[in-house]
Design a protein around this motif. Sequence first.
Motif, PDB file in Angstrom:
ATOM      1  N   ALA A   1       0.835  -1.206   0.000  1.00 23.12           N
ATOM      2  CA  ALA A   1       0.000   0.000   0.000  1.00 23.12           C
ATOM      3  C   ALA A   1       0.868   1.254   0.000  1.00 23.12           C
ATOM      4  O   ALA A   1       0.525   2.259  -0.622  1.00 23.12           O
ATOM      5  N   GLU A   2       2.025   1.193   0.703  1.00 24.17           N
ATOM      6  CA  GLU A   2       2.872   2.382   0.783  1.00 24.17           C
ATOM      7  C   GLU A   2       3.773   2.543  -0.448  1.00 24.17           C
ATOM      8  O   GLU A   2       3.962   3.639  -0.956  1.00 24.17           O
ATOM      9  N   ASN A   3       4.357   1.431  -0.913  1.00 22.65           N
ATOM     10  CA  ASN A   3       5.379   1.530  -1.955  1.00 22.65           C
ATOM     11  C   ASN A   3       4.915   1.134  -3.346  1.00 22.65           C
ATOM     12  O   ASN A   3       5.682   1.223  -4.291  1.00 22.65           O
ATOM     13  N   GLY A   4       3.695   0.655  -3.460  1.00 21.58           N
ATOM     14  CA  GLY A   4       3.227   0.195  -4.757  1.00 21.58           C
ATOM     15  C   GLY A   4       3.829  -1.149  -5.103  1.00 21.58           C
ATOM     16  O   GLY A   4       4.672  -1.685  -4.365  1.00 21.58           O
ATOM     17  N   ILE A   5       3.392  -1.691  -6.236  1.00 21.53           N
ATOM     18  CA  ILE A   5       3.820  -3.045  -6.600  1.00 21.53           C
ATOM     19  C   ILE A   5       5.001  -2.926  -7.562  1.00 21.53           C
ATOM     20  O   ILE A   5       4.976  -2.125  -8.488  1.00 21.53           O
ATOM     21  N   ASN A   6       6.078  -3.652  -7.297  1.00 19.12           N
ATOM     22  CA  ASN A   6       7.226  -3.598  -8.202  1.00 19.12           C
ATOM     23  C   ASN A   6       7.267  -4.839  -9.081  1.00 19.12           C
ATOM     24  O   ASN A   6       6.386  -5.696  -9.000  1.00 19.12           O
ATOM     25  N   THR A   7       8.288  -4.943  -9.923  1.00 15.81           N
ATOM     26  CA  THR A   7       8.326  -6.051 -10.889  1.00 15.81           C
ATOM     27  C   THR A   7       8.355  -7.395 -10.176  1.00 15.81           C
ATOM     28  O   THR A   7       7.678  -8.345 -10.588  1.00 15.81           O
ATOM     29  N   GLY A   8       9.141  -7.481  -9.086  1.00 18.00           N
ATOM     30  CA  GLY A   8       9.244  -8.745  -8.366  1.00 18.00           C
ATOM     31  C   GLY A   8       7.905  -9.186  -7.826  1.00 18.00           C
ATOM     32  O   GLY A   8       7.514 -10.347  -7.951  1.00 18.00           O
ATOM     33  N   LEU A   9       7.176  -8.229  -7.229  1.00 19.07           N
ATOM     34  CA  LEU A   9       5.876  -8.599  -6.660  1.00 19.07           C
ATOM     35  C   LEU A   9       4.879  -8.968  -7.752  1.00 19.07           C
ATOM     36  O   LEU A   9       4.041  -9.851  -7.553  1.00 19.07           O
ATOM     37  N   ALA A  10       4.985  -8.285  -8.904  1.00 18.23           N
ATOM     38  CA  ALA A  10       4.097  -8.640 -10.014  1.00 18.23           C
ATOM     39  C   ALA A  10       4.384 -10.063 -10.480  1.00 18.23           C
ATOM     40  O   ALA A  10       3.467 -10.839 -10.772  1.00 18.23           O
ATOM     41  N   PHE A  11       5.687 -10.427 -10.492  1.00 18.53           N
ATOM     42  CA  PHE A  11       6.060 -11.803 -10.856  1.00 18.53           C
ATOM     43  C   PHE A  11       5.491 -12.782  -9.832  1.00 18.53           C
ATOM     44  O   PHE A  11       4.948 -13.838 -10.194  1.00 18.53           O
ATOM     45  N   ALA A  12       5.585 -12.407  -8.538  1.00 18.50           N
ATOM     46  CA  ALA A  12       5.030 -13.269  -7.497  1.00 18.50           C
ATOM     47  C   ALA A  12       3.539 -13.443  -7.696  1.00 18.50           C
ATOM     48  O   ALA A  12       2.996 -14.540  -7.508  1.00 18.50           O
ATOM     49  N   LEU A  13       2.854 -12.362  -8.104  1.00 18.76           N
ATOM     50  CA  LEU A  13       1.413 -12.444  -8.331  1.00 18.76           C
ATOM     51  C   LEU A  13       1.109 -13.453  -9.441  1.00 18.76           C
ATOM     52  O   LEU A  13       0.167 -14.242  -9.339  1.00 18.76           O
ATOM     53  N   ALA A  14       1.939 -13.418 -10.506  1.00 18.84           N
ATOM     54  CA  ALA A  14       1.741 -14.392 -11.588  1.00 18.84           C
ATOM     55  C   ALA A  14       1.946 -15.811 -11.073  1.00 18.84           C
ATOM     56  O   ALA A  14       1.179 -16.721 -11.396  1.00 18.84           O
ATOM     57  N   LEU A  15       2.982 -15.995 -10.220  1.00 15.42           N
ATOM     58  CA  LEU A  15       3.235 -17.334  -9.674  1.00 15.42           C
ATOM     59  C   LEU A  15       2.061 -17.799  -8.820  1.00 15.42           C
ATOM     60  O   LEU A  15       1.635 -18.960  -8.898  1.00 15.42           O
TER      61      LEU A  15
ATOM     62  N   SER B   1      -7.526 -18.655  -1.314  1.00 10.18           N
ATOM     63  CA  SER B   1      -6.152 -18.153  -1.235  1.00 10.18           C
ATOM     64  C   SER B   1      -5.891 -17.136  -2.329  1.00 10.18           C
ATOM     65  O   SER B   1      -5.269 -16.100  -2.090  1.00 10.18           O
ATOM     66  N   LEU B   2      -6.402 -17.436  -3.534  1.00 11.41           N
ATOM     67  CA  LEU B   2      -6.190 -16.533  -4.660  1.00 11.41           C
ATOM     68  C   LEU B   2      -6.823 -15.173  -4.390  1.00 11.41           C
ATOM     69  O   LEU B   2      -6.184 -14.122  -4.544  1.00 11.41           O
ATOM     70  N   SER B   3      -8.085 -15.188  -3.932  1.00  6.73           N
ATOM     71  CA  SER B   3      -8.744 -13.892  -3.742  1.00  6.73           C
ATOM     72  C   SER B   3      -8.139 -13.162  -2.551  1.00  6.73           C
ATOM     73  O   SER B   3      -8.013 -11.935  -2.587  1.00  6.73           O
ATOM     74  N   ARG B   4      -7.728 -13.894  -1.516  1.00  5.94           N
ATOM     75  CA  ARG B   4      -7.097 -13.227  -0.370  1.00  5.94           C
ATOM     76  C   ARG B   4      -5.798 -12.548  -0.814  1.00  5.94           C
ATOM     77  O   ARG B   4      -5.548 -11.386  -0.484  1.00  5.94           O
ATOM     78  N   VAL B   5      -4.976 -13.272  -1.571  1.00  6.16           N
ATOM     79  CA  VAL B   5      -3.696 -12.713  -1.985  1.00  6.16           C
ATOM     80  C   VAL B   5      -3.909 -11.526  -2.927  1.00  6.16           C
ATOM     81  O   VAL B   5      -3.275 -10.483  -2.796  1.00  6.16           O
ATOM     82  N   ILE B   6      -4.854 -11.650  -3.873  1.00 10.28           N
ATOM     83  CA  ILE B   6      -5.034 -10.586  -4.848  1.00 10.28           C
ATOM     84  C   ILE B   6      -5.671  -9.357  -4.209  1.00 10.28           C
ATOM     85  O   ILE B   6      -5.204  -8.234  -4.409  1.00 10.28           O
ATOM     86  N   PHE B   7      -6.729  -9.540  -3.413  1.00  9.55           N
ATOM     87  CA  PHE B   7      -7.444  -8.374  -2.891  1.00  9.55           C
ATOM     88  C   PHE B   7      -6.725  -7.731  -1.716  1.00  9.55           C
ATOM     89  O   PHE B   7      -6.586  -6.517  -1.652  1.00  9.55           O
ATOM     90  N   ASN B   8      -6.294  -8.569  -0.744  1.00  4.42           N
ATOM     91  CA  ASN B   8      -5.835  -8.002   0.519  1.00  4.42           C
ATOM     92  C   ASN B   8      -4.329  -7.851   0.616  1.00  4.42           C
ATOM     93  O   ASN B   8      -3.848  -7.032   1.384  1.00  4.42           O
TER      94      ASN B   8
END
Lengths: 151, 510
Positions: B193-207, B252-259
């Motif tokens: 929420a503070e720093n925004g999503i970076n490339t690494g976290l976007a990759f984690a989201l895909a995983l 798990s998917l919705s928890r990780v994506i939304f929250n």
Amino acid sequence: MKGMTIIVKTIASWIKVLVFLFGIYIILFGHLTPGGGFAGGVILAGSYILLLLAFGKEYAEENLPISLASKLDCIAAFLFIALALCGFIYGAGFFFYNFIQQKFLVEYESAGELVSAGAIPLYNIFIGIKVAASLFLVTLVLSAFRLESQE
Amino acid sequence: MSIPLPLFIALPLASAFLLPLCGKKFKGFASLAATVVIAVLLVMSILSFGRFDVYIVGRWTIPLGINLVLDGLSALMLATISTVSFTAMLFSNRYMEQYTSKNKYLSLFLLMVTGMNGVVLSGDIFNLFVFLEIASIASYALVGFGCEHEELEAAFKYMTLGTVASMFVLFGVGVVYGNTGSLNMAVISRYVAENGINTGLAFALALFTTGFGLKAALVPFHAWLPDAHPSAPAPISAMLSGVLIKALGIYSLSRVIFNVLGISVQISWVLIALGVLSMVIGVFLAVGQWDFKRLLAYHSISQMGYVILGIGMAALILSNGGNPAWASLALLGGLFHLMNHAVFKSLLFLTSGSVEMSTGTRQLKELGGLAERLPVTRSTCTIASAAIAGVPPFNGFWSKLILVIAAVQAGLYGLAAVTVLVSIVTLISFLKVQRYVFLGELPENLKSTAEHRGLMACAMILLAILCVFMGALVIYEPFRVVVLDNAVNALSDGFAYAGKVLSAQILTGQ
């Protein structure tokens, strides 16, 4: 012929005790040195697997019968949860609370000694027993099956 | 008095390890004990509605220790898991007499419940992975419980793909830890929420999308489900289709994506695409099946599409800055369909088990005319079929209606049309089930078929009653506020999750 050659059998019967003792050492000193319940349990299971490889399945089963191993497996896991629940009862409602350290050892300066860290060595012992029994059972079950083509 | 959260995990786990110690003499006692444990869990989960609670394990506060979080979504999932597992346990008391070593079955069943309860309660992303593995490994063993050639093959396939899914999740957890320096979901959420999503976290989201998508059997990842679910014993099929794919996948998917990692337009379209693919491909694969349980398994894929579609639409509306009311409606539809699907799909699997136990086959072409032979099975199966196809008074209708309204209000007319179309194809395939199993001519060899009554019938009737009356959860306002609105708010709050968990910790901590 059951098992391997006489050389392997002789060496294995000497080494098995050392391996077993080393496993116990790793478990008991888990809270002080690298290692712990899981690593020590694997070594304990290793000593039985050595027997299984050197002397054959029947000999290993005589040393640690399947029924006993499966009972040890269940009891150790249950005691682990029971200890965590004791933390719940004695620790003002906190699951996994290290109540032994906080209630009984808090005034006793014991950092770095064998009897220290409260409940953690007990958890290590239970995990060690559970892992040893389970891994031994897994190996035993895997050794019971043969590929159809070999028969 | 509030129920301490670890009991949801400790109770089934402790009994799972105690039950194998009961020998053959105490077999009746073991079944009874397992049923009592599940019943206690059911009562506890119903009492946990409307609570928000953060539990600190071992008195270690949040950045250091593991915490358990009970919010509206977790409460909804807990109640669903307990309801389905209670009825499956009632059913298996008689059904599992066909198999040997019932104590091991009960033990694995309780381990699976432990894993699922842990997944929905965990507030720590690595802990979530651990519980996910507990539930998965127990389910691999349960799928192959019959030890026939076909069942072992299905279990092995399931295990391979399940392990691949777990590896994706574990790798994702590692990438998140590397990028944020924490494994706690609330702390990660605050960081994003503070720093925004970076490339690494976007990759984690895909995983995570791949890993949890594999667990939820969404369409490009669905190959294991049509083999695994039919091969398991019927109560386990009910558990797997009813709650396992939801707790491990959708939740798990919705928890990780939304929250935790936050929604964006891109991930919403990914979710919507997965949902539409699952709905359409799942249902068209299902129509052609002639194996009763395999047909039901394909329908699970299709119905999971509805849930993901609702969640994806809500994410799209929220991240486009649309009207939050319609986002809430889409989420409500998705989550309500999740509950409804748990009820009617487990009922359908239980009826298929009852048919298989009485006749010895589940090939639709070998069955027929069983309406008079199996009256309870027939009536409950008809209710469940009507519910899954979305016939008005039953629960499936309400959730599909809400999804269609939300899609129309959001201006996604194509999605609304697809939703209705898939519903019609579902109706066709369940008319096929009714026609080939219960109507038509009774084959010679099934003339003496008799129904197994008792607890098996009880379990089916209980779920059928739920199918009829669960519409009340949306119609009757107080129920809706407590059960569904809390869950919807838990997801649509997004990053506010972090603030709520961290401040609740300060209140309950030392």
